[in-house]
Design a protein around this motif. Structure first.
Motif, PDB file in Angstrom:
ATOM      1  N   LEU A  45      -5.835  -2.556  -5.131  1.00  0.00           N
ATOM      2  CA  LEU A  45      -5.107  -3.415  -4.590  1.00  0.00           C
ATOM      3  C   LEU A  45      -6.137  -4.700  -3.871  1.00  0.00           C
ATOM      4  O   LEU A  45      -6.631  -4.392  -3.936  1.00  0.00           O
ATOM      5  CB  LEU A  45      -4.168  -3.770  -3.706  1.00  0.00           C
ATOM      6  CG  LEU A  45      -2.494  -2.775  -4.548  1.00  0.00           C
ATOM      7  CD1 LEU A  45      -1.838  -2.627  -2.862  1.00  0.00           C
ATOM      8  CD2 LEU A  45      -1.790  -3.805  -4.889  1.00  0.00           C
TER       9      LEU A  45
ATOM     10  N   LYS B 213       7.832  -0.006  -4.935  1.00  0.00           N
ATOM     11  CA  LYS B 213       7.610   0.457  -6.059  1.00  0.00           C
ATOM     12  C   LYS B 213       8.196  -0.297  -7.194  1.00  0.00           C
ATOM     13  O   LYS B 213       7.080  -0.805  -8.713  1.00  0.00           O
ATOM     14  CB  LYS B 213       8.111   1.759  -6.199  1.00  0.00           C
ATOM     15  CG  LYS B 213       7.114   2.641  -5.065  1.00  0.00           C
ATOM     16  CD  LYS B 213       7.801   4.090  -5.305  1.00  0.00           C
ATOM     17  CE  LYS B 213       8.119   4.722  -6.497  1.00  0.00           C
ATOM     18  NZ  LYS B 213       9.591   6.094  -6.671  1.00  0.00           N
TER      19      LYS B 213
ATOM     20  N   LEU C  76      -4.428   3.401  -9.166  1.00  0.00           N
ATOM     21  CA  LEU C  76      -3.661   2.574  -8.049  1.00  0.00           C
ATOM     22  C   LEU C  76      -3.533   3.211  -7.152  1.00  0.00           C
ATOM     23  O   LEU C  76      -2.525   4.194  -6.839  1.00  0.00           O
ATOM     24  CB  LEU C  76      -2.623   1.517  -8.690  1.00  0.00           C
ATOM     25  CG  LEU C  76      -1.886   0.859  -7.568  1.00  0.00           C
ATOM     26  CD1 LEU C  76      -2.524   0.068  -6.911  1.00  0.00           C
ATOM     27  CD2 LEU C  76      -0.839   0.389  -8.387  1.00  0.00           C
ATOM     28  N   THR C  77      -3.674   2.639  -5.506  1.00  0.00           N
ATOM     29  CA  THR C  77      -3.719   3.769  -4.474  1.00  0.00           C
ATOM     30  C   THR C  77      -3.260   2.332  -2.784  1.00  0.00           C
ATOM     31  O   THR C  77      -3.847   1.477  -2.927  1.00  0.00           O
ATOM     32  CB  THR C  77      -4.432   5.017  -3.895  1.00  0.00           C
ATOM     33  OG1 THR C  77      -5.510   4.014  -3.744  1.00  0.00           O
ATOM     34  CG2 THR C  77      -4.463   6.120  -5.635  1.00  0.00           C
TER      35      THR C  77
ATOM     36  N   LEU D  98       5.829  -3.079  -7.590  1.00  0.00           N
ATOM     37  CA  LEU D  98       4.031  -3.140  -8.528  1.00  0.00           C
ATOM     38  C   LEU D  98       4.346  -2.734 -10.004  1.00  0.00           C
ATOM     39  O   LEU D  98       3.276  -3.140 -10.936  1.00  0.00           O
ATOM     40  CB  LEU D  98       3.570  -1.556  -7.670  1.00  0.00           C
ATOM     41  CG  LEU D  98       3.142  -2.368  -5.962  1.00  0.00           C
ATOM     42  CD1 LEU D  98       2.253  -0.781  -5.724  1.00  0.00           C
ATOM     43  CD2 LEU D  98       2.043  -2.378  -6.318  1.00  0.00           C
TER      44      LEU D  98
ATOM     45  N   ALA E 269       2.249   1.423  -3.538  1.00  0.00           N
ATOM     46  CA  ALA E 269       1.001   2.282  -4.082  1.00  0.00           C
ATOM     47  C   ALA E 269       1.003   3.408  -4.271  1.00  0.00           C
ATOM     48  O   ALA E 269       1.032   4.368  -5.430  1.00  0.00           O
ATOM     49  CB  ALA E 269      -0.284   1.157  -3.839  1.00  0.00           C
TER      50      ALA E 269
ATOM     51  N   LYS F 266       0.645  -1.220  -0.020  1.00  0.00           N
ATOM     52  CA  LYS F 266       0.422   0.032   0.440  1.00  0.00           C
ATOM     53  C   LYS F 266       0.636   1.550  -0.372  1.00  0.00           C
ATOM     54  O   LYS F 266       0.216   2.266  -0.692  1.00  0.00           O
ATOM     55  CB  LYS F 266      -1.094  -0.594   1.296  1.00  0.00           C
ATOM     56  CG  LYS F 266      -2.173  -1.063   0.884  1.00  0.00           C
ATOM     57  CD  LYS F 266      -2.915  -1.394   1.947  1.00  0.00           C
ATOM     58  CE  LYS F 266      -4.618  -1.835   2.180  1.00  0.00           C
ATOM     59  NZ  LYS F 266      -4.955  -2.167   3.384  1.00  0.00           N
TER      60      LYS F 266
END
Length: 251
Positions: A53, A243, A47-48, A246, A39, A36
């Motif tokens: 997610l 990061k 995407l946060t 992701l 994100a 998280k």
């Protein structure tokens, strides 16, 4: 894989110590916090920390529970106090599941510490004890050219908590990182897998609890414990690695 939400199954390969359980519930909770944060830092549309997610947790040690591949986009294998080269039934089952993942091309793989080693084992690499000893607490990690590209900087500072290593890189992976004590610190295959030997999900509190427990039990002698405690509060690049994880899933 650019569609959201990113459906990530977290395979929990261990149970945290009590203080970490009280804060996060499980290692799935620890990784949820990391992902998280990653994100929010990534600034990718939709995407946060609160959207994009879909995380699920699976106890692969006691329950030996696994996801249906149709329901997920990626698998994340966590760290563990157990030996990645042992042949306990649950470890053998995890290796076999990882081998199955490697034979298909849609569901992607993220491996961290023990999980990194399990991926290497599933790819045919020998694992074992590092004759150079423990890496514990925050360490500088050197990056290869590909590693610098993946992580967006020249080096990383990461928490480590391991004495076991993969002795070589599997055939077909791109090497990402290395230290003086451990040459296999990260692996990458585009759209297939990414792994790190370090612990981007750990913070000072988690590592301090581990260090004290392992010193008390005799796993860490005074020298290893003292050295690690001197670095436990240092900055580490966990969110940088999150990061990268992701971005890898969004490739």
């Amino acid at each position: 894989m650019s569609s959201l939400p990113l459906r990530i199954a977290i395979l929990e390969c261990d149970t945290p110590l009590p203080e970490t359980v009280a804060k996060y519930g499980s290692y799935g909770g620890v990784f949820a916090s990391l992902l998280k944060a990653g994100a929010d830092a990534l600034s990718y549309p939709g995407l946060t920390s609160s959207s994009g997610l879909k995380l699920s947790n699976y106890d692969v040690v006691t329950a030996q529970a696994y996801p249906n591949l149709e329901d997920i986009d990626a698998v994340l294998l966590t760290g563990s106090r157990h030996n990645s080269f042992d042949n306990d039934p649950w470890i053998v089952k995890l290796v076999e599941f990882t081998e199955m993942l490697l034979k298909q091309r849609r569901v992607r793989i993220i491996g961290v510490c023990f999980g990194h080693q399990i991926v290497a084992r599933a790819m045919g690499v020998t694992l074992g004890r590092n004759e150079k000893g423990w890496e514990a607490s925050v360490h500088a990690v050197d990056l290869t050219k590909k590693g610098q590209e993946i992580f967006g900087q020249n080096s990383l500072a990461l928490h480590q908590m391991h004495r076991d290593i993969a002795f070589e890189y599997p055939e077909g992976v791109e090497e990402l990182a290395y230290t003086d004590k451990c040459s296999v610190q990260g692996m990458y295959i585009p759209k297939r897998l990414i792994t790190v030997q370090g612990h981007p999900e750990f913070d000072e509190e988690i590592v301090r609890e581990l260090l004290i427990a392992r010193h008390k039990s005799g796993i860490f002698n005074d020298e290893v414990f003292g050295d690690a405690m001197e670095r436990v509060d240092k900055y580490q690049d966990g969110v940088v690695v999150a990061k990268a994880f992701l971005k890898f899933l969004l490739e």
